[in-house]
Design an enzyme around this catalytic site. Sequence first.
Site, PDB file in Angstrom:
ATOM      1  N   ASP A 126       5.308  38.302 -10.878  1.00 46.27           N
ATOM      2  CA  ASP A 126       3.846  38.313 -10.964  1.00 46.27           C
ATOM      3  C   ASP A 126       3.199  38.962  -9.744  1.00 46.27           C
ATOM      4  OD1 ASP A 126       4.233  36.304  -9.107  1.00 46.27           O
ATOM      5  OD2 ASP A 126       3.053  34.786 -10.173  1.00 46.27           O
ATOM      6  N   SER A 181       8.802  31.416  -7.803  1.00 42.62           N
ATOM      7  CA  SER A 181       8.174  32.687  -7.459  1.00 42.62           C
ATOM      8  C   SER A 181       8.905  33.399  -6.319  1.00 42.62           C
ATOM      9  CB  SER A 181       6.699  32.443  -7.123  1.00 42.62           C
ATOM     10  OG  SER A 181       5.989  33.636  -7.011  1.00 42.62           O
TER      11      SER A 181
END
EC number: 5.4.2.10
Length: 445
Positions: free
Chosen positions: A244, A101
């Site tokens: 995201d 991430s």
Amino acid sequence: MSKKYFGTDGIRGRVGEYPITPDFMLKLGWAAGKAFRRQGICRVLVGKDTRISGYMFESVLEAGLSAAGADVLLLGPMPTPAIAYLTRTFHAEAGIVISASHNPHYDNGIKFFSGQGTKLPDELELVIEELLDNPMTVVDSAQLGKVSRINDAAGRYIEFCKSSVPTGTSFAGLKMVVDCAHGATYKVAPNVFRELGAEVAVLAAQPNGLNINDRCGSTDIVALQAEVLMQRADLGVAFDGDGDRVLMVDHTGAVVDGDELLFLIARDMHEHGKLQGGVVGTLMSNLGLELALQDMGIPFVRAKVGDRYVMAELLARNWQLGGEGSGHIVCCHHSTTGDGIIAALQVLRALKHRGQRLAEARQGMRKFPQVLVNVRYAGDKDPVGHPVVQEACERVTEQMAGRGRVLLRKSGTEPLVRVMVEGDDESQVRLHADNLAKIVSDVCA
């Protein structure tokens, strides 16, 4: 039963340090394949972000899954929410994302999606962990899983993102800067906005395997702020390495965080009669968001930190919208997980409805000063539950006399205690946060 490897968002750590090693990932692929195959023949999608170690882990996961008899579809570099979406549309039994991430290139991790595009239930993660303790075996040659590549994944996902706004929507006349963090959105995000009519300048879209999240993206927004001012753009959009999360910058260079973006989307949906139920935030959501929604009569509840917990609360209440200040925003009516591109599109649509620039539209919510201090600790200590720490938190809460709140929690992915203090007086908030952080640090010593 507690989990040994899976944290709040899968398994994550430094590459080369257990369990982020090729041998563990080979065994993990095998264990996951065994778990997924319990219903018979299965297909598993595998995608990744742009960090260099992703290629190594893709290979060993592919081998482990195949050894367990699972067919593998390789997507290459794609945003995490794209893998959730494509897992559903390919009717696969599961999806796997190789990503850390927003972390630097030297970290990596694995997270799983169910066939419905949601995070795996805790029970299935426990099954995978149990299988990891078994000796690795290989199915008969005739039952080995087949491996193939999906070449049109980016195009499929671009069309899906565009479908989240009504047909005919145009952002013509909007000048924006898009920061892709040298990450998984670099192929798709600029094209989504361009195909909807916006004029797009692109930052950090030349990944080399080592520059993901390096002085760019939603965790380091300085370059985007400067570019928005230099280009005289209407706004800027920053994604993290796996796409995201999203944050924005208005035309003055001011950062608009996830709580404010969530407010803008919620207000727009509410004003157009599209908001089902209320909004889910987290324990870290700004008090200003709660009060702004309250003023509009919109229910607001707090879940544990982590988009999987936001999603679980949304599903339990049959609500549609939730998110975190970090920029994880879940629009259940469009996606099954946090999706930075889709969230950004909903904000742009809200601005278009109101005929306002981002700097004007955000004024509907007053953010309370919030200070977050991270304190690193070692070993199995529980500094959050220590009596000295608890007493200090109670004392600060009393001193704030209903004008703020205190929250201490352990990170689910790193050995950190996050000390958060929020209130209407910024100087007092910072003083309290620093004092509490020192107390936590002393207890950890």
